[in-house]
Write a protein that holds these residues in place. Structure first.
Motif, PDB file in Angstrom:
ATOM      1  N   PRO A 243      -2.519   6.547  -4.269  1.00 27.53           N
ATOM      2  CA  PRO A 243      -3.289   6.752  -2.801  1.00 27.53           C
ATOM      3  C   PRO A 243      -4.678   6.133  -3.416  1.00 27.53           C
ATOM      4  O   PRO A 243      -5.450   5.554  -2.414  1.00 27.53           O
ATOM      5  CB  PRO A 243      -3.407   8.045  -2.837  1.00 27.53           C
ATOM      6  N   GLU A 244      -5.391   6.596  -4.516  1.00 22.72           N
ATOM      7  CA  GLU A 244      -6.703   6.073  -4.812  1.00 22.72           C
ATOM      8  C   GLU A 244      -6.949   4.531  -5.130  1.00 22.72           C
ATOM      9  O   GLU A 244      -8.015   4.232  -5.056  1.00 22.72           O
ATOM     10  CB  GLU A 244      -7.092   6.994  -5.929  1.00 22.72           C
ATOM     11  N   GLU A 245      -5.830   3.888  -4.991  1.00 22.95           N
ATOM     12  CA  GLU A 245      -5.946   2.382  -5.374  1.00 22.95           C
ATOM     13  C   GLU A 245      -5.973   1.581  -4.047  1.00 22.95           C
ATOM     14  O   GLU A 245      -6.380   0.339  -4.223  1.00 22.95           O
ATOM     15  CB  GLU A 245      -4.886   1.820  -6.344  1.00 22.95           C
ATOM     16  N   ILE A 246      -5.633   2.434  -3.021  1.00 24.88           N
ATOM     17  CA  ILE A 246      -5.469   1.464  -1.638  1.00 24.88           C
ATOM     18  C   ILE A 246      -7.008   1.027  -1.413  1.00 24.88           C
ATOM     19  O   ILE A 246      -8.146   1.889  -1.275  1.00 24.88           O
ATOM     20  CB  ILE A 246      -4.888   2.341  -0.559  1.00 24.88           C
ATOM     21  N   LEU A 247      -7.046  -0.128  -1.034  1.00 22.48           N
ATOM     22  CA  LEU A 247      -8.490  -0.808  -0.358  1.00 22.48           C
ATOM     23  C   LEU A 247      -8.375  -0.691   1.084  1.00 22.48           C
ATOM     24  O   LEU A 247      -9.380  -0.278   1.726  1.00 22.48           O
ATOM     25  CB  LEU A 247      -8.745  -2.142  -0.869  1.00 22.48           C
ATOM     26  N   SER A 248      -7.497  -1.343   1.634  1.00 25.35           N
ATOM     27  CA  SER A 248      -7.431  -1.679   3.059  1.00 25.35           C
ATOM     28  C   SER A 248      -6.139  -2.113   3.618  1.00 25.35           C
ATOM     29  O   SER A 248      -5.440  -2.561   2.607  1.00 25.35           O
ATOM     30  CB  SER A 248      -8.541  -2.755   3.594  1.00 25.35           C
ATOM     31  N   TYR A 249      -5.852  -1.925   4.884  1.00 26.67           N
ATOM     32  CA  TYR A 249      -4.565  -2.230   5.570  1.00 26.67           C
ATOM     33  C   TYR A 249      -4.803  -3.534   6.416  1.00 26.67           C
ATOM     34  O   TYR A 249      -4.129  -3.819   6.953  1.00 26.67           O
ATOM     35  CB  TYR A 249      -4.067  -1.032   6.278  1.00 26.67           C
ATOM     36  N   SER A 250      -6.036  -3.860   6.226  1.00 18.06           N
ATOM     37  CA  SER A 250      -6.608  -5.096   7.058  1.00 18.06           C
ATOM     38  C   SER A 250      -6.202  -6.433   6.474  1.00 18.06           C
ATOM     39  O   SER A 250      -6.292  -6.605   5.099  1.00 18.06           O
ATOM     40  CB  SER A 250      -8.086  -4.895   7.354  1.00 18.06           C
ATOM     41  N   LEU A 251      -6.132  -7.501   6.978  1.00 23.23           N
ATOM     42  CA  LEU A 251      -5.778  -8.920   6.687  1.00 23.23           C
ATOM     43  C   LEU A 251      -7.439  -9.579   6.991  1.00 23.23           C
ATOM     44  O   LEU A 251      -7.778  -9.350   8.059  1.00 23.23           O
ATOM     45  CB  LEU A 251      -4.906  -9.651   7.396  1.00 23.23           C
ATOM     46  N   TYR A 252      -7.970 -10.444   5.931  1.00 27.40           N
ATOM     47  CA  TYR A 252      -9.196 -11.093   6.161  1.00 27.40           C
ATOM     48  C   TYR A 252      -9.173 -12.456   6.195  1.00 27.40           C
ATOM     49  O   TYR A 252      -8.064 -13.091   5.577  1.00 27.40           O
ATOM     50  CB  TYR A 252     -10.184 -10.706   5.200  1.00 27.40           C
TER      51      TYR A 252
ATOM     52  N   ASN B 188       0.813  -1.421   0.038  1.00 22.74           N
ATOM     53  CA  ASN B 188       0.190  -0.089   0.027  1.00 22.74           C
ATOM     54  C   ASN B 188       1.025   1.245   0.150  1.00 22.74           C
ATOM     55  O   ASN B 188       0.577   2.418  -0.607  1.00 22.74           O
ATOM     56  CB  ASN B 188      -0.970   0.011   1.195  1.00 22.74           C
ATOM     57  N   ASP B 189       1.997   1.208   0.768  1.00 21.30           N
ATOM     58  CA  ASP B 189       2.616   2.469   1.321  1.00 21.30           C
ATOM     59  C   ASP B 189       4.002   2.842  -0.204  1.00 21.30           C
ATOM     60  O   ASP B 189       4.189   3.732  -0.204  1.00 21.30           O
ATOM     61  CB  ASP B 189       3.477   2.391   2.527  1.00 21.30           C
ATOM     62  N   THR B 190       4.133   1.566  -0.778  1.00 18.02           N
ATOM     63  CA  THR B 190       5.190   1.862  -1.802  1.00 18.02           C
ATOM     64  C   THR B 190       4.909   1.489  -3.332  1.00 18.02           C
ATOM     65  O   THR B 190       5.673   1.846  -4.022  1.00 18.02           O
ATOM     66  CB  THR B 190       6.374   0.898  -1.526  1.00 18.02           C
ATOM     67  N   GLN B 191       3.653   0.651  -3.582  1.00 20.15           N
ATOM     68  CA  GLN B 191       3.535   0.243  -4.823  1.00 20.15           C
ATOM     69  C   GLN B 191       2.124   0.901  -5.378  1.00 20.15           C
ATOM     70  O   GLN B 191       1.961   0.892  -6.646  1.00 20.15           O
ATOM     71  CB  GLN B 191       3.453  -1.327  -4.872  1.00 20.15           C
TER      72      GLN B 191
END
Length: 297
Positions: free
Chosen positions: A276-285, A270-273
């Protein structure tokens, strides 16, 4: 030259190229995760729907010396000519006329709280399901209309009714692609005409899930019975890794996974690849096969 000046330069070039009968304007458009993009709106006389071509990626190319405002104007003019027979917005006054074109996508709830105030939506874990009308899907791109509260009020439909329509339409209109990492790497090797490797039996039990458009493909995890059927085929539950709004990664559960390492991987990507508008979540499901449910870990 800043992006506003670049967009104005492109606008003037477009006006010269397409001539009379069009209204060309520069506008700011709010996108996912609070990101605002600069777009060029080209409206043909006699129509009430128009494409918006975003200038941000073209501007980055300009700064790198790989394109010019005139080159970008050529592209915009080409898109406008291809979309000359645009849909009539009067069709969207009647819900019955567009019901079969309603699809859904997933966004991060916390990052889109302001936007969600104006959208019919349903919460799903730390995400929100929002709705779009698929206006056009052709070889030159996809046109969608984001559904706002005003649309739902005009049509007299609830979030649940929109969800019901989208649950039926999205799998049909957008489909899905589910491939192992090994398959994808093999395809890349073939595309780049790299020599075949007899030792390329990549055994990572990792799958990429997206839709045929490869846009907003993370919503495939919402498809009715999809996760359940895939879990039955695997014979186990699995982790769902939010790679972006466009796709997710699926990792079959075993005995060796380190959830902390998976979360670190999500954060790093999320932070490097991603934009910003492409990030969905920092969570693991995790998909729990026994209870047929997705939960956050």
């Amino acid at each position: 030259m800043g992006i506003e000046s670049f967009a104005e330069d492109v606008k003037e070039n477009v006006e010269r190229k397409i001539g009379k009968g069009y209204d060309v304007s520069v506008r700011k458009v709010d996108k996912n995760n609070g990101v605002t993009l600069t777009g060029l709106c080209v409206k043909q006389d006699g129509t009430n729907i128009s494409p918006v071509i975003y200038m941000d990626s073209h501007y980055e190319g300009y700064k790198k010396g790989s394109t010019t405002p005139a080159d970008t104007a050529d592209y915009v003019a080409y898109i406008c000519r291809k979309k000359r027979h645009a849909a009539d917005m009067r069709r969207f006054l009647n819900y019955g006329d567009i019901k079969n074109n309603i699809v859904y996508s997933l966004v991060n709830t916390d990052k889109n709280r302001e936007l969600l105030k104006d959208l019919p939506h349903l919460e799903y874990l730390d995400l929100s399901i929002i709705f779009q009308c698929l206006v056009e899907d052709s070889e030159i791109g996809t046109a969608t209309m984001l559904i706002h509260n005003a649309h739902a009020k005009l049509w007299g439909v609830s979030e649940r009714e929109l969800y019901g329509a989208a649950s039926e339409n999205t799998p049909k209109l957008c489909g899905y692609e589910l491939k192992s990492i090994g398959q994808i790497l093999q395809e890349i090797m073939l595309e780049k005409e790299l020599p075949e490797r007899t030792d390329s039996g990549i055994s990572l039990p990792l799958y990429v899930l997206t839709n045929r458009r490869r846009t907003d493909g993370a919503a495939c995890i919402l498809y009715p019975n999809f996760l359940k059927d895939f879990s039955e085929a695997l014979g186990r539950g699995f982790y769902i890794i939010p790679s972006s709004v466009h796709e997710t990664l699926i990792l079959p559960a075993g005995d060796m996974e380190n959830c902390g390492e998976l979360r670190e991987m999500i954060k790093e990507v999320n932070d490097t690849q991603l934009l910003p508008e492409e990030i969905l979540s920092y969570s693991l499901y995790y998909y729990d096969r026994e209870n047929d449910e997705v939960r956050m870990l």
